[in-house]
Design an enzyme around this catalytic site. Structure first.
Site, PDB file in Angstrom:
ATOM      1  NE  ARG A   1      -3.901  -2.083   2.044  1.00  0.00           N
ATOM      2  CZ  ARG A   1      -3.577  -3.091   2.849  1.00  0.00           C
ATOM      3  NH1 ARG A   1      -2.578  -2.961   3.694  1.00  0.00           N
ATOM      4  NH2 ARG A   1      -4.250  -4.201   2.811  1.00  0.00           N
TER       5      ARG A   1
ATOM      6  CE  LYS B   1      -1.050  14.259 -13.462  1.00  0.00           C
ATOM      7  NZ  LYS B   1      -1.439  14.755 -14.798  1.00  0.00           N
TER       8      LYS B   1
ATOM      9  CD  GLU C   1       7.062  18.294 -21.733  1.00  0.00           C
ATOM     10  OE1 GLU C   1       6.452  19.279 -21.273  1.00  0.00           O
ATOM     11  OE2 GLU C   1       6.498  17.250 -22.120  1.00  0.00           O
TER      12      GLU C   1
ATOM     13  CE  LYS D   1       4.882  18.206 -13.172  1.00  0.00           C
ATOM     14  NZ  LYS D   1       4.999  17.016 -14.003  1.00  0.00           N
TER      15      LYS D   1
ATOM     16  CD  GLU E   1      -4.308  17.385 -15.092  1.00  0.00           C
ATOM     17  OE1 GLU E   1      -3.393  16.632 -14.718  1.00  0.00           O
ATOM     18  OE2 GLU E   1      -4.652  17.547 -16.252  1.00  0.00           O
TER      19      GLU E   1
ATOM     20  NE  ARG F   1      -0.009  17.832 -12.090  1.00  0.00           N
ATOM     21  CZ  ARG F   1       0.554  16.929 -11.300  1.00  0.00           C
ATOM     22  NH1 ARG F   1       0.155  16.782 -10.058  1.00  0.00           N
ATOM     23  NH2 ARG F   1       1.530  16.166 -11.746  1.00  0.00           N
TER      24      ARG F   1
ATOM     25  CG  ASN G   1      -2.456  18.934 -19.543  1.00  0.00           C
ATOM     26  OD1 ASN G   1      -1.481  18.212 -19.324  1.00  0.00           O
ATOM     27  ND2 ASN G   1      -3.610  18.781 -18.927  1.00  0.00           N
TER      28      ASN G   1
ATOM     29  CG  HIS H   1       1.129  17.961 -23.014  1.00  0.00           C
ATOM     30  ND1 HIS H   1       1.935  19.078 -23.055  1.00  0.00           N
ATOM     31  CD2 HIS H   1       1.896  16.973 -22.483  1.00  0.00           C
ATOM     32  CE1 HIS H   1       3.126  18.773 -22.552  1.00  0.00           C
ATOM     33  NE2 HIS H   1       3.134  17.496 -22.196  1.00  0.00           N
TER      34      HIS H   1
ATOM     35  CG  HIS I   1      -0.992  13.554 -24.902  1.00  0.00           C
ATOM     36  ND1 HIS I   1      -1.605  14.015 -23.753  1.00  0.00           N
ATOM     37  CD2 HIS I   1       0.282  13.289 -24.556  1.00  0.00           C
ATOM     38  CE1 HIS I   1      -0.722  14.028 -22.766  1.00  0.00           C
ATOM     39  NE2 HIS I   1       0.427  13.589 -23.227  1.00  0.00           N
TER      40      HIS I   1
ATOM     41  CG  HIS J   1       6.139  13.458 -24.272  1.00  0.00           C
ATOM     42  ND1 HIS J   1       4.775  13.308 -24.442  1.00  0.00           N
ATOM     43  CD2 HIS J   1       6.304  14.455 -23.377  1.00  0.00           C
ATOM     44  CE1 HIS J   1       4.155  14.180 -23.664  1.00  0.00           C
ATOM     45  NE2 HIS J   1       5.043  14.890 -23.007  1.00  0.00           N
TER      46      HIS J   1
END
Ligand SMILES: NC(=O)c1ccc[n+]([C@@H]2O[C@H](COP(=O)([O-])OP(=O)(O)OC[C@H]3O[C@@H](n4cnc5c(N)ncnc54)[C@H](O)[C@@H]3O)[C@@H](O)[C@H]2O)c1
Ligand SMILES: [Zn+2]
Length: 367
Positions: free
Chosen positions: A125, A147, A189, A231, A241, A245, A249, A252, A256, A269
């Protein structure tokens, strides 16, 4: 700047609820990994997760810094960012007798950090995680913010968790061995941070491109520090988010989609995000939200850091389809980040398909 100053670690904190996840940045800091973790009292049982490519290049340094370690190695590559690799990590942890006091030290790029991070988030956990990011992209982005996760055969990053690291140690010196294309992918980025929050960073990237490509620590270090600050600041205000946040993006949505329609093969990426940033800037100009000179500055910087793999043969219909399926669509609404200046953005949720289609057509994409 003297060498001493370069070696003095910069500390940036991510605040997540009652927790603080500190980021330490200094050239050569990976040589002091063990001492830094001792100082912060971050566990005594440290299990290193890495991949064979990184371990061949930097394993000796990590062993010197941590003492004898038997690394848990998972294969290199995005296609191994999956539950099978997580399962391999669990198995090694169990065999090593890891317990709730153990710490996973993830040494690698975004793929490795996300995978090992997910194992740390879920084993017993949740056990503590230390990120030692080794790509520019992971140093300015993926290792920060908590994340973690893996891909599913049916889609990217579909399985994941929020798990703030106990510490992130960023050593720009590790970037010396990074292939140039990977380095450039991370730079896009950094461009993103400039456009969303820092005209100063943006200007420095434009002006110091040469020194950046020479990986001059005096130039790279401040760019990494500022990116991490931006960040960390955004994540501290909005860990899960809810709204703010989303500005991360920028680029993105279309980025994406481009990655997805090319099956994650043609573009790194950051390269896909570079196209996405151009598209969002174009849309912003079309709406009268961004001055054309600013769009040109973004395009110039991206070109200066290029070249990008070609995209003109992609189908705009397929890209629009992929955008519709994107995770950023909430309750049927697409949240789209557009720049309004260098250093400021807004999020809009009323972008129409026709607007997007027009942008993609101006890019020269086929219908
Ligand atoms: N968690 C997040 O918030 C977040 C954010 C952005 C991206 N990501 C994820 O990050 C991943 C991409 O990460 P990446 O761009 O770092 O790619 P990567 O982890 O695949 O690394 C790129 C390549 O460089 C190699 N490498 C790493 N460090 C090196 C070094 N110092 N010297 C030489 N080679 C080195 C790696 O082994 C790999 O082959 C994607 O899976 C993406 O989903 C996550
Ligand atoms: Zn990104």
């Amino acid at each position: 700047m003297t060498i001493d100053l370069l070696n003095e670690p910069v500390r940036i904190d991510v605040h997540a609820g009652s927790q603080v996840a500190p980021i330490w940045i200094a050239d050569g800091i990976s040589e002091r990994l063990g001492a830094m973790l001792d100082e912060q009292a971050i566990g005594t049982r440290r299990l290193v997760v890495s991949n064979p490519v990184i371990w061949r290049l930097h394993g000796e340094r990590i062993v010197r810094a941590l003492g004898a370690v038997e690394p848990i190695l998972i294969p290199d590559g995005e296609r191994y960012k999956n539950l099978q690799s997580v399962s391999k990590i669990y198995e090694a942890l169990i065999r090593a007798g890891a317990d709730r006091g153990s710490v996973i030290v993830a040494v690698g790029g975004g793929v490795l950090g996300d995978t090992a991070g997910f194992a740390a988030a879920t084993f017993l956990r949740g056990i503590r995680l230390v990120q030692v990011p080794t790509t520019l992209l992971s140093q300015v982005d993926s290792a920060i913010g908590g994340k973690v996760g893996v891909n599913h055969a049916l889609g990217k990053n579909l399985i994941g968790a929020f798990h703030q690291p106990a510490a992130v140690l960023i050593d720009p010196g590790l970037l010396a061995t990074l292939p140039r294309r990977e380095f450039r992918s991370g730079l896009y980025e950094v461009v993103k941070y400039g456009v969303i929050a820092s005209p100063d960073l943006f200007e420095r990237l434009l002006r110091d491109t040469k020194a950046i490509f020479a990986r001059d620590p005096g130039v790279i270090m401040p760019a990494i520090v500022e990116s991490c600050r931006i960040k960390a600041d955004v994540v501290s205000k909005d860990e899960r988010e809810g709204g703010l946040r989303r500005i991360l993006n920028y680029g993105h949505t279309v980025g994406h989609a481009i990655e997805s329609v090319t099956k994650y093969r043609r573009f790194r990426h950051g390269e896909a995000i570079a196209y996405g940033m151009l598209a969002a800037a174009d849309l912003a100009v079309a709406r009268g939200a961004l001055a054309e000179v600013n769009r040109q500055a973004i395009a110039r910087l991206i070109a200066q850091l290029g070249p990008l793999p070609p995209a003109v043969d992609l189908s705009s219909a397929e890209i629009l389809d992929a955008i519709r399926r994107d995770k950023k669509v909430v309750d049927g609404k697409l949240h789209f980040v557009i720049p309004i200046q260098i250093g400021a953005t807004v999020t809009i949720d009323d972008v129409t398909e026709n607007e997007l289609k027009a942008v993609l057509q101006r890019f020269g994409l086929k219908s």
